[in-house]
Motif scaffolding. Structure first.
Motif, mmCIF file in Angstrom:
data_model
loop_
_atom_site.group_PDB
_atom_site.id
_atom_site.type_symbol
_atom_site.label_atom_id
_atom_site.label_comp_id
_atom_site.label_asym_id
_atom_site.label_seq_id
_atom_site.Cartn_x
_atom_site.Cartn_y
_atom_site.Cartn_z
ATOM 1 N N CYS A 14 0.860 -1.188 0.000
ATOM 2 C CA CYS A 14 0.000 0.000 0.000
ATOM 3 C C CYS A 14 0.890 1.230 0.000
ATOM 4 C CB CYS A 14 -0.890 0.026 1.244
ATOM 5 S SG CYS A 14 -2.168 -1.230 1.172
ATOM 6 N N VAL A 16 0.279 4.093 1.764
ATOM 7 C CA VAL A 16 0.345 4.430 3.187
ATOM 8 C C VAL A 16 -0.694 3.555 3.881
ATOM 9 C CG1 VAL A 16 -0.087 6.237 4.902
ATOM 10 C CG2 VAL A 16 0.993 6.842 2.752
ATOM 11 N N LYS A 17 -0.400 3.123 5.069
ATOM 12 C CA LYS A 17 -1.337 2.268 5.787
ATOM 13 C C LYS A 17 -2.514 3.108 6.328
ATOM 14 C CE LYS A 17 -1.617 -1.953 7.439
ATOM 15 N NZ LYS A 17 -2.015 -3.049 6.669
ATOM 16 N N CYS A 18 -3.731 2.699 6.032
ATOM 17 C CA CYS A 18 -4.901 3.408 6.572
ATOM 18 C C CYS A 18 -4.975 3.157 8.082
ATOM 19 C CB CYS A 18 -6.188 2.925 5.904
ATOM 20 S SG CYS A 18 -6.190 3.142 4.113
ATOM 21 N N TYR A 20 -7.263 2.403 10.123
ATOM 22 C CA TYR A 20 -8.153 1.392 10.693
ATOM 23 C C TYR A 20 -7.802 -0.012 10.207
ATOM 24 C CZ TYR A 20 -9.981 1.843 6.000
ATOM 25 O OH TYR A 20 -10.067 1.887 4.632
ATOM 26 N N CYS A 21 -6.744 -0.119 9.389
ATOM 27 C CA CYS A 21 -6.535 -1.349 8.625
ATOM 28 C C CYS A 21 -5.662 -2.366 9.350
ATOM 29 C CB CYS A 21 -5.880 -0.992 7.295
ATOM 30 S SG CYS A 21 -5.440 -2.470 6.351
ATOM 31 N N PHE A 23 -5.294 -5.434 7.617
ATOM 32 C CA PHE A 23 -5.004 -6.410 6.563
ATOM 33 C C PHE A 23 -3.501 -6.614 6.459
ATOM 34 C CE2 PHE A 23 -8.985 -4.615 4.378
ATOM 35 C CZ PHE A 23 -9.803 -5.531 5.027
ATOM 36 N N SER A 25 -0.661 -6.002 4.873
ATOM 37 C CA SER A 25 -0.105 -5.141 3.823
ATOM 38 C C SER A 25 0.927 -4.206 4.438
ATOM 39 C CB SER A 25 -1.215 -4.325 3.153
ATOM 40 O OG SER A 25 -1.723 -3.365 4.049
ATOM 41 N N GLY A 64 -5.754 -7.199 -1.893
ATOM 42 C CA GLY A 64 -4.595 -6.738 -1.128
ATOM 43 C C GLY A 64 -4.965 -6.235 0.238
ATOM 44 N N GLY A 65 -4.146 -5.289 0.649
ATOM 45 C CA GLY A 65 -3.213 -4.427 -0.054
ATOM 46 C C GLY A 65 -3.874 -3.581 -1.150
ATOM 47 N N THR A 66 -3.021 -3.033 -1.945
ATOM 48 C CA THR A 66 -3.471 -2.212 -3.066
ATOM 49 C C THR A 66 -2.866 -2.759 -4.359
ATOM 50 O OG1 THR A 66 -3.518 -0.278 -1.598
ATOM 51 C CG2 THR A 66 -3.591 0.171 -3.950
ATOM 52 N N ASN A 99 -7.258 1.377 -5.570
ATOM 53 C CA ASN A 99 -7.426 2.562 -4.748
ATOM 54 C C ASN A 99 -7.443 3.782 -5.646
ATOM 55 O OD1 ASN A 99 -7.826 2.342 -2.077
ATOM 56 N ND2 ASN A 99 -5.681 2.560 -1.477
ATOM 57 N N ARG A 136 -6.800 7.653 4.377
ATOM 58 C CA ARG A 136 -6.837 7.229 2.970
ATOM 59 C C ARG A 136 -5.914 8.143 2.155
ATOM 60 N NH1 ARG A 136 -8.922 2.447 1.954
ATOM 61 N NH2 ARG A 136 -9.360 3.119 -0.156
HETATM 62 S S1 SF4 Z 1 -5.218 -2.675 2.465
HETATM 63 FE FE1 SF4 Z 1 -6.761 -1.138 1.963
HETATM 64 S S2 SF4 Z 1 -7.472 -0.419 3.944
HETATM 65 FE FE2 SF4 Z 1 -5.508 -1.462 4.281
HETATM 66 S S3 SF4 Z 1 -3.941 0.116 4.180
HETATM 67 FE FE3 SF4 Z 1 -4.145 -0.725 2.152
HETATM 68 S S4 SF4 Z 1 -5.628 0.608 1.137
HETATM 69 FE FE4 SF4 Z 1 -5.822 0.981 3.312
#
Ligand code: SF4
Length: 399
Positions: A14, A16-18, A20-21, A23, A25, A64-66, A99, A136
């Protein structure tokens, strides 16, 4: 009867890490790491060649990820390997997650040429301040540009992800997002409620936690989503997923109907030939292992290759799925769909009538109005969906 398997490809990068995430990544990985990772994915895809000759592939999901962070050439490479080693059906659904802020015209054209025919865009909210709060990387205008570019590139099957229950979100601002998304007319909308996951910046931020809407407001947002989307021709076919007729996500349906799937890349899970397993989660160990795989290994011709000493380190938690667990999963996953489960399908898979196994729990919940039975289908009612966690737990079998 022809066998089918679906494929999932995990891209753990990604920008940048969101906030709330949780996942699997990473942000800030170098382009070199991405290149090496994609090569390893291709190697892993190739590994399956000897054992998938009899299978057709009806859906592929690059998630993903992105994934849209990757250049079109890398996605083209992955797709070329899949097509070389698997029989991808002519009308297979091939999705990439994207994204806004990472999609360009040239990229989209490249994805299209590689055979991708569905784009899932993570928008989450139309409110720029909210997008910033979520961490985001994009604003609403960038989403609009990405969506329009995808349409111009010829994508006729687009999903938009949105979220409710966000910090500081009101019913008014949520409805504004939902209404604007409807105006775009995507074929599919996924509307999830934010869940605060341990270890994320949101979970450690008292200010954010204090701004979360009360459960009642979140529930109201869920009700409004159902009503507004139904009024605009979207069918709710799963708890959080809505589609125009014929555009239900085939890939997700495979998960929910107990179909087989293989996951490539770190953390990806598979359910294949009666076994369930996850790939290792450490990206550098994964790269090291895959780069060192010998061709001799790739030429092996039986299922053992997936579970020998080398790949035992790649694959974690390999579990044989026995009949009780398969029946439980059939119910847990199938009841997520608004059409529920098929009595005939249950009989065909397990050689038992569903009432023989689950008679008392079905009679109880049907009697109380939380479930219903119509023809061959048994499903959760709206009241049942509201308390689905409690109901689904009752489908666990004593072992
Ligand atoms: S996987 Fe999605 S929600 Fe998580 S950091 Fe990457 S873009 Fe953001």
């Amino acid at each position: 009867m022809k066998k089918y398997v679906s494929l999932y490809v995990h891209i753990p990068f990604c920008v940048v890490k969101c906030k709330y995430c949780d996942f699997l990544s990473f942000d800030g990985e170098s382009y070199g790491t991405m290149l090496r990772y994609v090569d390893c994915l291709c190697q892993e895809i190739k590994m399956y060649a000897p054992i998938v000759a009899d299978y057709g592939v009806r859906s592929i999901f690059i998630g993903g990820g992105t994934p849209s962070l990757l250049d079109e050439s890398l996605i083209t490479n992955i797709m070329a390997f899949i097509r070389r080693y698997f029989h991808v059906e002519k009308n297979a659904e091939v999705t990439i997650e994207a994204n806004p802020g990472t999609l360009r015209h040239q990229k989209l054209n490249g994805y299209k040429a590689a055979g991708i025919n569905r784009i899932s865009i993570g928008l989450q909210s139309c409110d720029d301040d909210m997008l910033k709060k979520l961490g985001r990387i994009h604003n609403f205008d960038q989403f609009v540009a990405s969506y329009n570019a995808a349409r111009r590139a010829g994508f006729q099957n687009i999903n938009i992800d949105i979220m409710s229950g966000l910090p500081g979100q009101t019913i008014h601002t949520y409805v504004d997002t939902l209404s604007r998304v409807i105006e775009f007319g995507p074929e599919h909308i996924s509307a999830y409620s934010l869940s605060i996951e341990e270890g994320t910046p949101f979970a450690k931020d008292p200010q954010i936690l204090s701004e979360l809407p009360p459960e009642m407001v979140d529930r109201r947002m869920y009700e409004i989503t159902k009503q507004l989307l139904a009024a605009h021709g979207y069918d709710r076919y799963e708890f959080s997923n809505y589609a125009k007729p014929g555009y239900e996500c085939k890939h997700n349906m495979v998960y929910w109907t107990g179909g087989e799937y293989i996951g490539f890349g770190i953390g990806a899970s598979s359910y294949f030939q009666g076994k369930r397993f996850n790939n290792m989660r450490d990206i550098f160990k994964y790269i090291e292992l895959m780069e060192n795989l010998s061709d001799k290994f790739v030429e092996a011709d039986n299922m053992e290759l997936l579970y020998n000493d080398t790949t035992r380190t790649l694959r974690e938690n390999v579990t044989n799925i026995y009949i009780d667990a398969r029946m439980e999963e059939f119910m847990f996953l199938g009841l997520r769909m608004t059409c529920g489960v098929s009595r005939e399908d249950f009989k065909e898979r397990f050689n038992k009538d569903i009432y023989e196994v689950y008679g008392s729990v079905l009679n109880k919940y049907i009697g109380e109005g939380f479930m219903a039975s119509e023809g061959d289908r048994i499903y959760l009612t709206d009241a049942g969906i509201d308390v689905s966690n409690v109901i689904l737990a009752d489908f666990l079998l004593d072992s």
